[in-house]
Scaffold this active site. Structure first.
Site, mmCIF file in Angstrom:
data_model
loop_
_atom_site.group_PDB
_atom_site.id
_atom_site.type_symbol
_atom_site.label_atom_id
_atom_site.label_comp_id
_atom_site.label_asym_id
_atom_site.label_seq_id
_atom_site.Cartn_x
_atom_site.Cartn_y
_atom_site.Cartn_z
ATOM 1 N N GLU A 138 5.541 -7.187 7.471
ATOM 2 C CA GLU A 138 4.185 -7.641 7.775
ATOM 3 C C GLU A 138 3.564 -6.509 8.574
ATOM 4 N N PHE A 150 0.814 -1.215 0.000
ATOM 5 C CA PHE A 150 0.000 0.000 0.000
ATOM 6 C C PHE A 150 0.858 1.281 0.000
ATOM 7 N N LYS A 173 8.293 -4.276 15.043
ATOM 8 C CA LYS A 173 8.714 -2.983 14.467
ATOM 9 C C LYS A 173 9.675 -2.293 15.451
ATOM 10 N N LYS A 219 -17.892 -3.499 10.606
ATOM 11 C CA LYS A 219 -17.611 -4.142 11.899
ATOM 12 C C LYS A 219 -16.727 -3.216 12.738
ATOM 13 N N LEU A 220 -17.269 -2.848 13.889
ATOM 14 C CA LEU A 220 -16.532 -1.957 14.794
ATOM 15 C C LEU A 220 -16.062 -2.754 15.999
ATOM 16 N N THR A 262 6.671 3.052 12.845
ATOM 17 C CA THR A 262 5.259 3.351 13.086
ATOM 18 C C THR A 262 5.075 3.931 14.477
ATOM 19 N N ASP A 263 4.070 4.775 14.634
ATOM 20 C CA ASP A 263 3.804 5.317 15.974
ATOM 21 C C ASP A 263 3.350 4.232 16.949
ATOM 22 N N GLU A 264 2.981 3.059 16.419
ATOM 23 C CA GLU A 264 2.510 1.986 17.308
ATOM 24 C C GLU A 264 3.595 1.470 18.238
ATOM 25 N N TYR A 266 3.026 -7.313 16.224
ATOM 26 C CA TYR A 266 3.420 -6.425 15.121
ATOM 27 C C TYR A 266 4.284 -5.279 15.633
ATOM 28 N N LEU A 282 6.022 -10.069 -2.657
ATOM 29 C CA LEU A 282 4.649 -10.321 -3.127
ATOM 30 C C LEU A 282 3.934 -11.312 -2.208
ATOM 31 N N ASN A 317 -1.611 6.393 11.436
ATOM 32 C CA ASN A 317 -2.408 5.592 10.487
ATOM 33 C C ASN A 317 -2.539 6.279 9.126
HETATM 34 P P1 NAD Z 1 1.436 -3.569 3.319
HETATM 35 O O1 NAD Z 1 1.172 -4.782 4.142
HETATM 36 O O2 NAD Z 1 0.356 -3.006 2.475
HETATM 37 O O3 NAD Z 1 2.701 -3.820 2.365
HETATM 38 C C1 NAD Z 1 3.848 -4.478 2.800
HETATM 39 C C2 NAD Z 1 4.656 -4.884 1.563
HETATM 40 O O4 NAD Z 1 5.861 -5.529 2.020
HETATM 41 C C3 NAD Z 1 3.930 -5.898 0.671
HETATM 42 O O5 NAD Z 1 4.079 -5.524 -0.688
HETATM 43 C C4 NAD Z 1 4.647 -7.210 0.947
HETATM 44 O O6 NAD Z 1 4.640 -8.096 -0.167
HETATM 45 C C5 NAD Z 1 6.048 -6.723 1.278
HETATM 46 N N1 NAD Z 1 6.795 -7.669 2.128
HETATM 47 C C6 NAD Z 1 6.393 -8.226 3.290
HETATM 48 N N2 NAD Z 1 7.349 -9.044 3.761
HETATM 49 C C7 NAD Z 1 8.377 -8.996 2.879
HETATM 50 C C8 NAD Z 1 9.643 -9.614 2.798
HETATM 51 N N3 NAD Z 1 10.055 -10.500 3.739
HETATM 52 N N4 NAD Z 1 10.462 -9.310 1.776
HETATM 53 C C9 NAD Z 1 10.055 -8.436 0.806
HETATM 54 N N5 NAD Z 1 8.853 -7.832 0.807
HETATM 55 C C10 NAD Z 1 8.025 -8.115 1.836
HETATM 56 O O7 NAD Z 1 1.968 -2.502 4.375
HETATM 57 P P2 NAD Z 1 1.836 -0.899 4.376
HETATM 58 O O8 NAD Z 1 0.607 -0.528 5.105
HETATM 59 O O9 NAD Z 1 2.104 -0.387 3.020
HETATM 60 O O10 NAD Z 1 3.072 -0.547 5.332
HETATM 61 C C11 NAD Z 1 4.374 -0.337 4.788
HETATM 62 C C12 NAD Z 1 5.310 0.043 5.917
HETATM 63 O O11 NAD Z 1 4.828 1.209 6.583
HETATM 64 C C13 NAD Z 1 5.456 -1.025 6.999
HETATM 65 O O12 NAD Z 1 6.794 -1.041 7.411
HETATM 66 C C14 NAD Z 1 4.547 -0.535 8.122
HETATM 67 O O13 NAD Z 1 5.003 -1.001 9.367
HETATM 68 C C15 NAD Z 1 4.709 0.971 7.990
HETATM 69 N N6 NAD Z 1 3.598 1.826 8.448
HETATM 70 C C16 NAD Z 1 2.308 1.582 8.018
HETATM 71 C C17 NAD Z 1 1.293 2.449 8.407
HETATM 72 C C18 NAD Z 1 -0.123 2.242 7.928
HETATM 73 O O14 NAD Z 1 -1.032 2.954 8.394
HETATM 74 N N7 NAD Z 1 -0.405 1.345 7.009
HETATM 75 C C19 NAD Z 1 1.582 3.555 9.239
HETATM 76 C C20 NAD Z 1 2.901 3.750 9.679
HETATM 77 C C21 NAD Z 1 3.904 2.883 9.262
HETATM 78 O O1 DAU Z 2 -0.535 3.769 13.586
HETATM 79 C C1 DAU Z 2 0.135 3.180 12.502
HETATM 80 C C2 DAU Z 2 -0.386 1.779 12.247
HETATM 81 O O2 DAU Z 2 -1.696 1.919 11.722
HETATM 82 C C3 DAU Z 2 0.496 0.977 11.304
HETATM 83 O O3 DAU Z 2 1.740 0.743 11.911
HETATM 84 C C4 DAU Z 2 -0.141 -0.379 10.940
HETATM 85 O O4 DAU Z 2 0.636 -1.029 9.957
HETATM 86 C C5 DAU Z 2 -1.534 -0.108 10.383
HETATM 87 O O5 DAU Z 2 -2.182 -1.342 10.135
HETATM 88 C C6 DAU Z 2 -2.345 0.703 11.392
HETATM 89 O O6 DAU Z 2 -2.597 -0.071 12.603
HETATM 90 P P1 DAU Z 2 -4.023 -0.072 13.327
HETATM 91 O O7 DAU Z 2 -4.106 -1.295 14.131
HETATM 92 O O8 DAU Z 2 -4.282 1.221 14.007
HETATM 93 O O9 DAU Z 2 -4.963 -0.107 12.006
HETATM 94 P P2 DAU Z 2 -6.234 -0.986 11.604
HETATM 95 O O10 DAU Z 2 -6.652 -0.487 10.260
HETATM 96 O O11 DAU Z 2 -6.033 -2.435 11.779
HETATM 97 O O12 DAU Z 2 -7.309 -0.510 12.684
HETATM 98 C C7 DAU Z 2 -7.595 0.864 12.908
HETATM 99 C C8 DAU Z 2 -8.530 0.941 14.119
HETATM 100 O O13 DAU Z 2 -9.808 0.405 13.764
HETATM 101 C C9 DAU Z 2 -8.049 0.134 15.314
HETATM 102 O O14 DAU Z 2 -8.387 0.848 16.496
HETATM 103 C C10 DAU Z 2 -8.849 -1.162 15.236
HETATM 104 C C11 DAU Z 2 -10.153 -0.725 14.598
HETATM 105 N N1 DAU Z 2 -10.840 -1.696 13.730
HETATM 106 C C12 DAU Z 2 -10.112 -2.321 12.767
HETATM 107 C C13 DAU Z 2 -10.734 -3.192 11.887
HETATM 108 C C14 DAU Z 2 -9.942 -3.923 10.829
HETATM 109 C C15 DAU Z 2 -12.229 -1.861 13.839
HETATM 110 O O15 DAU Z 2 -12.900 -1.261 14.699
HETATM 111 N N2 DAU Z 2 -12.841 -2.715 12.951
HETATM 112 C C16 DAU Z 2 -12.160 -3.389 11.983
HETATM 113 O O16 DAU Z 2 -12.783 -4.139 11.207
#
Ligand code: NAD
Ligand code: DAU
Length: 332
Positions: free
Chosen positions: A81, A12, A152, A203-204, A121-123, A148, A36, A177
């Protein structure tokens, strides 16, 4: 211009980053390394396929990574992941990709003296009290709540140690996020949007009071580009738009943008160890690198994101049923 190696560039945030980086530097060289997994999709890069080199492969593959790092100038490390619920169910792939993968990359950038930007990530900072104005800062204590975020955090510790011990030229960023196009349907907003589009109820988790700070993926990636260009090696940067919403309020907004009654959803059992609130102080990157979110208006950004999912069912539909089957198996 610098040759970028982007790990996780078919996911993403990574795929949105690749498009943004090429738009910022149209003649730039860019290589994507991505395993992938279920979360990676080459279709995410279709528009730019002829402008990049795509290498399918694992960031834990030391030989492959060594050659790719040697041939680039800067590594931007997104591969991980990324989904908390998956990590609660099966932490093992998180240890491998997030911890071992970062270790393999660090060894390669150390050997070849390459610049690294590590996406955290802020997590990693855990949970803030629900009612309060406290925000995470660059000095906040690590206190991860899920497998997770623990992996990280472990990866961040490796990066920090490689900076101190070996002088590796690395920066780290911690974004809140993200939302926007190409986000996997397992995540909160795409899950609810696609449920409504299919006539199913969102679903909440739990009470829905939990608060997250929502940043458009393009704003996150603009910040990463600013750090890659001008960030100080060894430095850490927090990134966030300031748009803090409870899950319940955001779901109600999503339903109303989709023309549904705001109470047309189910509550499901809460996520174990569910962090109550995230909020970041992004003052440093704003002051030092002049970054500002260009999409701070969440309702507007969400409406555009909903349109994207409406127009791109071909992209998300193949994964939807398997994703919901996984949720059903864990009761959420
Ligand atoms: P995502 O799950 O959508 O994408 C992860 C990508 O990494 C995928 O294309 C997957 O194929 C690849 N990947 C996974 N394991 C791998 C491996 N061993 N070798 C090579 N490729 C691999 O994740 P995202 O939401 O795009 O997050 C990307 C990064 O940003 C992550 O490091 C995540 O911790 C961080 N991040 C995400 C968020 C968020 O809100 N989504 C916020 C802050 C930080
Ligand atoms: O803060 C950064 C993080 O944000 C990233 O590091 C993670 O990769 C990313 O997945 C995200 O983590 P969250 O756990 O905050 O995101 P998620 O989309 O899983 O959930 C957002 C909030 O919504 C969380 O409080 C859980 C809730 N939730 C999630 C799902 C999937 C629901 O209430 N219903 C749902 O179906």
């Amino acid at each position: 211009m610098a040759h970028l190696l982007v790990t996780g560039g078919a996911g993403f945030i990574g795929a949105n980053f690749v498009r943004r980086a090429l738009a910022a530097d149209p003649g730039g060289r860019l290589t994507v390394l991505d395993a992938l997994t279920y979360a990676g999709n080459r279709a995410n890069l279709a528009e730019v396929a002829d402008r990049i080199r795509f290498v399918p492969g694992d960031v834990c593959d030391a030989e492959l990574v060594d050659g790719l790092v040697r041939d680039c100038d800067v590594v931007v490390h997104f591969a991980a992941e990324s989904h908390v619920d998956n990590s609660l169910h099966d932490p093992r792939p998180f240890l491998r990709s997030n911890v071992e993968g970062t270790f393999v990359l660090l060894e390669a950038v150390r050997r070849h003296d390459r610049r690294l930007h590590h996406i955290s990530t802020d997590e990693v900072f855990g949970s803030l009290p629900l009612h309060g104005s406290e925000r995470f800062t660059e000095d906040s204590r690590y206190d991860p709540s899920s497998p997770y975020s623990a992996t990280k955090a472990a990866a961040d510790m490796l990066v920090r140690a490689w900076v101190r011990a070996y002088g590796v030229r690395a920066t780290l960023s911690y974004c809140a996020n993200n939302y926007g196009p190409y986000q996997n349907v397992e995540k909160f907003l795409p899950r609810q949007i696609t449920n409504v589009l299919l006539g199913r109820r969102p679903k909440l988790y739990g009470t829905g009071e939990n608060v997250r700070e929502w940043t458009h993926v393009d704003d996150h990636n603009d910040a990463v580009l600013r750090i890659v260009a001008d960030g100080r090696p060894g430095e850490t940067y927090l990134i966030g738009s300031g748009a803090q919403w409870s899950n319940r309020a955001l779901l109600e907004l999503t339903l109303s943008l989709l023309g549904r009654p705001v109470d047309d959803y189910d509550t499901v059992p809460d996520r174990p160890g569910h962090d109550l609130r995230y909020a970041v102080d992004s003052g440093r990157i704003r002051r030092e690198l002049g970054w500002r979110p260009r999409h701070p208006d969440l309702p507007e950004g969400l409406a555009r994101t909903i349109d994207w999912y409406r127009c791109n069912e071909w992209w998300w539909r193949p994964q939807k049923d398997a994703t919901e089957a996984r949720y059903l198996a864990i009761g959420r």
